[in-house]
Design an enzyme around this catalytic site. Structure first.
Site, PDB file in Angstrom:
ATOM      1  N   GLU A 285      62.393  28.259  -5.674  1.00 15.00           N
ATOM      2  CA  GLU A 285      61.661  29.506  -5.260  1.00 15.00           C
ATOM      3  C   GLU A 285      60.596  29.130  -4.522  1.00 15.00           C
ATOM      4  O   GLU A 285      60.046  30.062  -3.745  1.00 15.00           O
ATOM      5  CB  GLU A 285      61.421  30.033  -6.731  1.00 15.00           C
ATOM      6  CG  GLU A 285      60.436  31.082  -6.729  1.00 15.00           C
ATOM      7  CD  GLU A 285      60.198  31.525  -8.248  1.00 15.00           C
ATOM      8  OE1 GLU A 285      58.743  31.961  -8.652  1.00 15.00           O
ATOM      9  OE2 GLU A 285      61.074  31.623  -9.100  1.00 15.00           O
TER      10      GLU A 285
ATOM     11  N   LYS B  53      66.217  25.100 -14.567  1.00 21.71           N
ATOM     12  CA  LYS B  53      65.039  26.038 -14.318  1.00 21.71           C
ATOM     13  C   LYS B  53      63.858  25.135 -13.406  1.00 21.71           C
ATOM     14  O   LYS B  53      63.329  26.141 -12.529  1.00 21.71           O
ATOM     15  CB  LYS B  53      64.551  26.385 -15.825  1.00 21.71           C
ATOM     16  CG  LYS B  53      63.381  27.510 -15.428  1.00 21.71           C
ATOM     17  CD  LYS B  53      63.949  28.852 -14.700  1.00 21.71           C
ATOM     18  CE  LYS B  53      63.152  29.834 -15.035  1.00 21.71           C
ATOM     19  NZ  LYS B  53      61.681  29.448 -14.741  1.00 21.71           N
TER      20      LYS B  53
ATOM     21  N   SER C 287      64.902  33.248 -15.971  1.00 20.26           N
ATOM     22  CA  SER C 287      64.166  33.733 -14.676  1.00 20.26           C
ATOM     23  C   SER C 287      64.443  35.161 -14.608  1.00 20.26           C
ATOM     24  O   SER C 287      65.399  35.677 -15.010  1.00 20.26           O
ATOM     25  CB  SER C 287      64.738  32.823 -13.491  1.00 20.26           C
ATOM     26  OG  SER C 287      64.438  33.325 -12.441  1.00 20.26           O
TER      27      SER C 287
ATOM     28  N   HIS D 290      65.222  25.111  -9.945  1.00 25.72           N
ATOM     29  CA  HIS D 290      65.266  26.737  -9.546  1.00 25.72           C
ATOM     30  C   HIS D 290      63.956  27.103  -9.140  1.00 25.72           C
ATOM     31  O   HIS D 290      63.628  27.671  -7.992  1.00 25.72           O
ATOM     32  CB  HIS D 290      65.660  27.543 -10.823  1.00 25.72           C
ATOM     33  CG  HIS D 290      65.381  29.047 -10.615  1.00 25.72           C
ATOM     34  ND1 HIS D 290      64.055  29.615 -10.936  1.00 25.72           N
ATOM     35  CD2 HIS D 290      66.085  30.077 -10.431  1.00 25.72           C
ATOM     36  CE1 HIS D 290      64.150  30.871 -10.651  1.00 25.72           C
ATOM     37  NE2 HIS D 290      65.301  31.140 -10.574  1.00 25.72           N
ATOM     38  N   ASN D 291      62.819  26.868  -9.857  1.00 31.41           N
ATOM     39  CA  ASN D 291      61.501  27.134  -9.333  1.00 31.41           C
ATOM     40  C   ASN D 291      61.105  26.483  -8.326  1.00 31.41           C
ATOM     41  O   ASN D 291      60.448  26.981  -7.442  1.00 31.41           O
ATOM     42  CB  ASN D 291      60.475  26.758 -10.671  1.00 31.41           C
ATOM     43  CG  ASN D 291      60.574  27.943 -11.723  1.00 31.41           C
ATOM     44  OD1 ASN D 291      61.541  28.558 -11.965  1.00 31.41           O
ATOM     45  ND2 ASN D 291      59.595  27.940 -12.580  1.00 31.41           N
TER      46      ASN D 291
END
Length: 478
Positions: free
Chosen positions: A189, A182, A128, A185-186
């Protein structure tokens, strides 16, 4: 051919910048790209550096010291499987292949098992930070075996972003753990970006602030609890002027947001694991609705509504701005609570033993969702590694409670003004549902039992029973 300590497969934006990052930290790098002229141009642009170009994959493998360490920066999906198929016959026992793309974690689990059976190491590594992060320090989330991590730790630690809490990289866990984290995480986001967009919309349509004035508000917010990369970025982009029209560039951009799939995966996996993520789901819905531009234009001509700013003009402007900030802060905490709960559920389901405090630590720098609140998130899971939900942490829970008045004020005013704030209201509903001892799903369960004999539990004793509701309906499964 010179012997290199690390290999990069794919010289697109991310691969090229990661190669430069690795080389700048003293590691010699062999590079390969499907289009050979890209490799030639890269080498020509960086003469005198520790790069070796490979014309074929065999050349790349031959150029690497053993055990070989190489990282793919290529599109997710079929290209990754194709590359593994081509590389596997060329590799030797103990070699390590890293997938740095946004691959689906279940694919990573399958690939890791497949390569492990062949005596090879496969690492799914979330990356990231975008182009700048890749070049100067990303947040890295590698999964895979502990042995593989031990052999790549020096390189990944060197190139990762650095904060006062250390290098923004850690061994997340076995097989697909890195790509799972991840993915979440996205998802966080997505939620954060939608919450910021809603704050912008309330300030723009509710208070009728100009885009540069909104940028000033975000710049002020970035000096307090809302400090983050995305808030700072928003302050910046709101001040950029379009050279063609002289207007703020944000104002001439079509209101349609795209997506690449990781947010969708987050929602799907959350449903499968039974973890509510309403803020993230609302952000996904908002992007889909934004893509329906023609329908929205038609609907805007057909349906009337309240005057957008009437619900705000009677209030003190500074109080509204402060309240929007409170709504953004509390909603963001709820979004992180949902994401961390999903990581915990995935870790338990797949037996990964992910350390949540470490996830907050490695997100502090380099990555898109880096934010001041991550210090509080990390502290919460350090105090209580088994914390069931971030809202139950004394510090974060108190911050949400303190923001309640402004949060509710903005929710009510936005609804009255006809300004959609789906992620903020979803976050508020999440908080209100979580703090409610008795929800109305007793009625839902009664309905299910009445039409489909799905049974229910009584409040005074355990065990499932079915009641005779005096109906004669077809059975169903809902």
């Amino acid at each position: 051919m010179a012997v290199s300590s690390f290999g990069i497969i794919g010289l697109g934006t991310m691969g090229r910048n990661l190669a430069l990052n690795i080389e700048s930290h003293g590691f010699s790098v062999a590079v390969w790209n499907l289009e050979g002229d890209w490799t030639d141009r890269f080498l020509a642009d960086h003469r005198g550096s520790q790069f070796t170009g490979a014309k074929t994959l065999q050349d790349l493998v031959s150029a690497l010291e053993r055990p070989r360490r190489m990282m793919m920066m290529i599109p997710a999906g079929a290209p990754v499987d194709s590359m593994i198929g081509q590389l596997t016959p060329l590799l030797e026992r103990g070699d390590i292949l890293i997938d740095g793309g946004n691959s689906f974690f279940e694919d990573t689990r399958r690939r890791e098992a497949q390569m492990r059976a062949a005596g090879l190491n496969f690492v799914g590594c979330g990356v990231s930070g975008g182009e700048e992060g890749a070049r100067f320090g990303p947040s890295l989330m590698p999964g895979g075996s502990a042995d593989a991590w031990a052999r790549i730790e020096d390189v990944l630690t060197a190139i990762a972003a650095k904060t006062d809490a250390g290098a923004c990289v850690t061994h997340v866990g076995p097989d697909g753990a890195g790509h799972f984290v991840k993915m979440v995480h996205n998802g966080i986001e997505y939620g954060d970006m939608q919450l910021i967009a809603e704050a912008y919309d309330v300030l723009h349509r509710g208070l009728e602030l100009s885009t540069p004035a909104i940028g000033d508000v975000f710049a002020r917010w970035n000096t307090g609890v809302l400090e983050s990369f995305l808030v700072e970025l928003t302050a910046h982009v709101c001040h950029v002027i379009d050279a063609q029209t002289g207007k703020p560039l944000v104002d001439v951009i079509q209101d349609k947001a795209g997506q690449k799939g990781t947010g969708l995966w987050t929602a799907q996996v959350a449903l499968e694991l039974g973890v509510p993520i309403p803020t993230i789901a609302a952000a996904l819905d908002a992007r889909v609705l934004s893509s329906m531009k023609d329908q929205r234009v038609s609907a805007s001509a057909r349906f009337g509504g309240p005057v957008a700013n009437e619900a705000f003009t009677a209030s003190d402007r500074e109080l509204i701005i402060e309240s929007v900030g409170d709504a953004l802060h509390a909603s963001r905490i709820c979004s992180y609570a949902q994401g961390m709960a999903l990581i915990a559920a995935g870790s338990a389901h797949y037996d990964w033993h992910v350390t949540l405090s470490e996830m907050a630590r490695i997100w502090k720098g380099g990555c898109i969702i880096r934010a001041r609140v991550l210090d509080d998130v990390r502290a919460a899971f350090t105090r209580d590694p088994g914390l069931v939900n971030l809202l139950m942490d004394d510090s974060l829970g108190r911050q949400v409670e303190n923001a309640q008045a402004g949060w509710r004020r903005i929710a009510a005013s936005a609804v009255a003004a006809g300004i959609p704030i789906p992620a903020m209201t979803a976050s508020l509903a999440y908080f209100d549902s979580y703090r409610t001892a008795r929800l109305p799903q007793n009625l839902t369960q009664a309905q299910r039992d009445a039409f489909g004999a799905h049974t229910f539990e009584r409040i005074e004793r355990p065990g499932f029973i079915h009641a005779d509701w005096g109906l004669h309906t077809e059975s169903g499964a809902q």
